[in-house]
Write a protein that holds these residues in place. Sequence first.
Motif, PDB file in Angstrom:
ATOM      1  N   CYS A  32       0.838  -1.192   0.000  1.00  0.00           N
ATOM      2  CA  CYS A  32       0.000   0.000   0.000  1.00  0.00           C
ATOM      3  C   CYS A  32       0.877   1.248   0.000  1.00  0.00           C
ATOM      4  O   CYS A  32       1.767   1.387   0.833  1.00  0.00           O
ATOM      5  CB  CYS A  32      -0.924   0.021   1.212  1.00  0.00           C
ATOM      6  SG  CYS A  32      -2.110  -1.345   1.253  1.00  0.00           S
ATOM      7  N   GLY A  66      -0.011   4.822   0.554  1.00  0.00           N
ATOM      8  CA  GLY A  66      -1.168   5.610   0.931  1.00  0.00           C
ATOM      9  C   GLY A  66      -2.410   4.748   0.770  1.00  0.00           C
ATOM     10  O   GLY A  66      -2.486   3.628   1.269  1.00  0.00           O
ATOM     11  N   ARG A  67      -3.389   5.237   0.018  1.00  0.00           N
ATOM     12  CA  ARG A  67      -4.606   4.475  -0.215  1.00  0.00           C
ATOM     13  C   ARG A  67      -4.541   3.639  -1.478  1.00  0.00           C
ATOM     14  O   ARG A  67      -5.490   2.913  -1.791  1.00  0.00           O
ATOM     15  CB  ARG A  67      -5.801   5.433  -0.304  1.00  0.00           C
ATOM     16  CG  ARG A  67      -6.079   6.172   1.005  1.00  0.00           C
ATOM     17  CD  ARG A  67      -7.314   7.053   0.862  1.00  0.00           C
ATOM     18  NE  ARG A  67      -7.615   7.737   2.111  1.00  0.00           N
ATOM     19  CZ  ARG A  67      -8.634   8.582   2.269  1.00  0.00           C
ATOM     20  NH1 ARG A  67      -9.452   8.826   1.232  1.00  0.00           N
ATOM     21  NH2 ARG A  67      -8.844   9.162   3.429  1.00  0.00           N
ATOM     22  N   ARG A 119      -3.292   0.567  -3.660  1.00  0.00           N
ATOM     23  CA  ARG A 119      -2.802  -0.777  -3.376  1.00  0.00           C
ATOM     24  C   ARG A 119      -2.226  -1.412  -4.636  1.00  0.00           C
ATOM     25  O   ARG A 119      -2.722  -1.195  -5.738  1.00  0.00           O
ATOM     26  CB  ARG A 119      -3.940  -1.652  -2.845  1.00  0.00           C
ATOM     27  CG  ARG A 119      -4.637  -1.117  -1.606  1.00  0.00           C
ATOM     28  CD  ARG A 119      -5.722  -2.069  -1.172  1.00  0.00           C
ATOM     29  NE  ARG A 119      -6.641  -2.389  -2.276  1.00  0.00           N
ATOM     30  CZ  ARG A 119      -7.381  -3.485  -2.344  1.00  0.00           C
ATOM     31  NH1 ARG A 119      -7.294  -4.400  -1.394  1.00  0.00           N
ATOM     32  NH2 ARG A 119      -8.178  -3.701  -3.367  1.00  0.00           N
ATOM     33  N   LYS A 163      -9.322   1.928  -8.637  1.00  0.00           N
ATOM     34  CA  LYS A 163     -10.229   3.025  -8.940  1.00  0.00           C
ATOM     35  C   LYS A 163      -9.657   3.824 -10.098  1.00  0.00           C
ATOM     36  O   LYS A 163      -8.437   3.905 -10.281  1.00  0.00           O
ATOM     37  CB  LYS A 163     -10.406   3.901  -7.713  1.00  0.00           C
ATOM     38  CG  LYS A 163     -11.049   3.165  -6.539  1.00  0.00           C
ATOM     39  CD  LYS A 163     -11.154   4.057  -5.317  1.00  0.00           C
ATOM     40  CE  LYS A 163     -11.791   3.300  -4.154  1.00  0.00           C
ATOM     41  NZ  LYS A 163     -11.845   4.130  -2.930  1.00  0.00           N
ATOM     42  N   GLU A 196      -6.769   6.151  -9.678  1.00  0.00           N
ATOM     43  CA  GLU A 196      -5.491   5.550  -9.307  1.00  0.00           C
ATOM     44  C   GLU A 196      -4.691   5.092 -10.518  1.00  0.00           C
ATOM     45  O   GLU A 196      -3.485   4.868 -10.411  1.00  0.00           O
ATOM     46  CB  GLU A 196      -5.728   4.358  -8.373  1.00  0.00           C
ATOM     47  CG  GLU A 196      -6.372   4.729  -7.050  1.00  0.00           C
ATOM     48  CD  GLU A 196      -6.763   3.516  -6.230  1.00  0.00           C
ATOM     49  OE1 GLU A 196      -7.124   3.701  -5.058  1.00  0.00           O
ATOM     50  OE2 GLU A 196      -6.719   2.382  -6.769  1.00  0.00           O
ATOM     51  N   HIS A 223       0.441   8.511 -10.245  1.00  0.00           N
ATOM     52  CA  HIS A 223       0.221   7.553  -9.165  1.00  0.00           C
ATOM     53  C   HIS A 223       1.184   6.380  -9.297  1.00  0.00           C
ATOM     54  O   HIS A 223       1.672   5.856  -8.284  1.00  0.00           O
ATOM     55  CB  HIS A 223      -1.222   7.056  -9.186  1.00  0.00           C
ATOM     56  CG  HIS A 223      -2.195   7.978  -8.528  1.00  0.00           C
ATOM     57  ND1 HIS A 223      -2.138   8.302  -7.193  1.00  0.00           N
ATOM     58  CD2 HIS A 223      -3.247   8.660  -9.024  1.00  0.00           C
ATOM     59  CE1 HIS A 223      -3.113   9.131  -6.891  1.00  0.00           C
ATOM     60  NE2 HIS A 223      -3.799   9.380  -7.989  1.00  0.00           N
ATOM     61  N   CYS A 270       3.687   5.234  -6.332  1.00  0.00           N
ATOM     62  CA  CYS A 270       3.680   3.883  -5.778  1.00  0.00           C
ATOM     63  C   CYS A 270       5.063   3.241  -5.843  1.00  0.00           C
ATOM     64  O   CYS A 270       5.527   2.623  -4.871  1.00  0.00           O
ATOM     65  CB  CYS A 270       2.670   3.020  -6.522  1.00  0.00           C
ATOM     66  SG  CYS A 270       0.946   3.446  -6.211  1.00  0.00           S
TER      67      CYS A 270
END
Length: 298
Positions: A22, A24-25, A27, A83, A86, A91, A95
Amino acid sequence: MDAIAPSFQQPNRHERQRSLFCAGRVRMMLDRYPEPTSPLTVIILHGAGAHSLWFANDALALQQAGYEVLVPNLPGYGPLKAKAHEVDHAHWEHCVAALVAQEAERSGRPCVLIGCSLGGFLAYQVACRCDQVVGLVATLLGNPQLAEVRRAYGRFPWLSHPLVTACLPFFSRVLPVSLPVRWLANMPKISNDPALTRRLIADPLGGGRWLPLRFIASLLDARPRIAPAQFDRCPVLVVHPEQDRWTVPALSHLMFDLLPVRKAFVLLPDCGHFPVEPSGVAVMQAAILAFLVDLQPK
């Protein structure tokens, strides 16, 4: 290192560990090939037409050569549903940078990034951000700000028209639609093996996915965090397929030739964009392993 695995051959359970990472939010499902005595952590980044399992044999071979290997499924790919917001190049950068930082802190080892196809530019962006990255390998080092690169990326020429690319950010915000990868990227040229190409395009975890329009807009909007002529972060190795019908070697040279760091450009004979041809794979094996040996802490 074996060719990128078109067989989806699965390593034994004790050789591969799958876990959730993860940032942050956001995954990502992560495949880890552990090697406690590894001098480096190698992170393999896929592009727009694949996911982690296509690199299982590569990762296992690197593990057997003494390296710990991580292969994340970037948001939008692999077994996890992401989502729409993401699935965005920024992003992706966030990540992977978070993964590099966590792994360096956990193990105390520096990291080497291997970026395949679009993953090459992603690896470059992360290397610009992360001091823990000591080496960068790419099968394609394409700057999406260059018109030649944009023309090659798209399935249809009109996708790279200046008017279309200028309007994409707006339309991606007001039209939250997703489209098949094969409609956006030139997937028919992903390999020179027709059977392999069909499998990649049909793969529901990779080339068969639908991507939000915002991902294409975010990719075309991505600018090198450090101008190539000023890049001073780490040595670079490009292993570009010689018979790449999607992104010809000259596209990597546009960025590679500007780099002032220690670097090498190796052509993979007989290989298409997704390199599986034995003669080229043997060259790739030797080049990557020699590069990793040279990067090991003295």
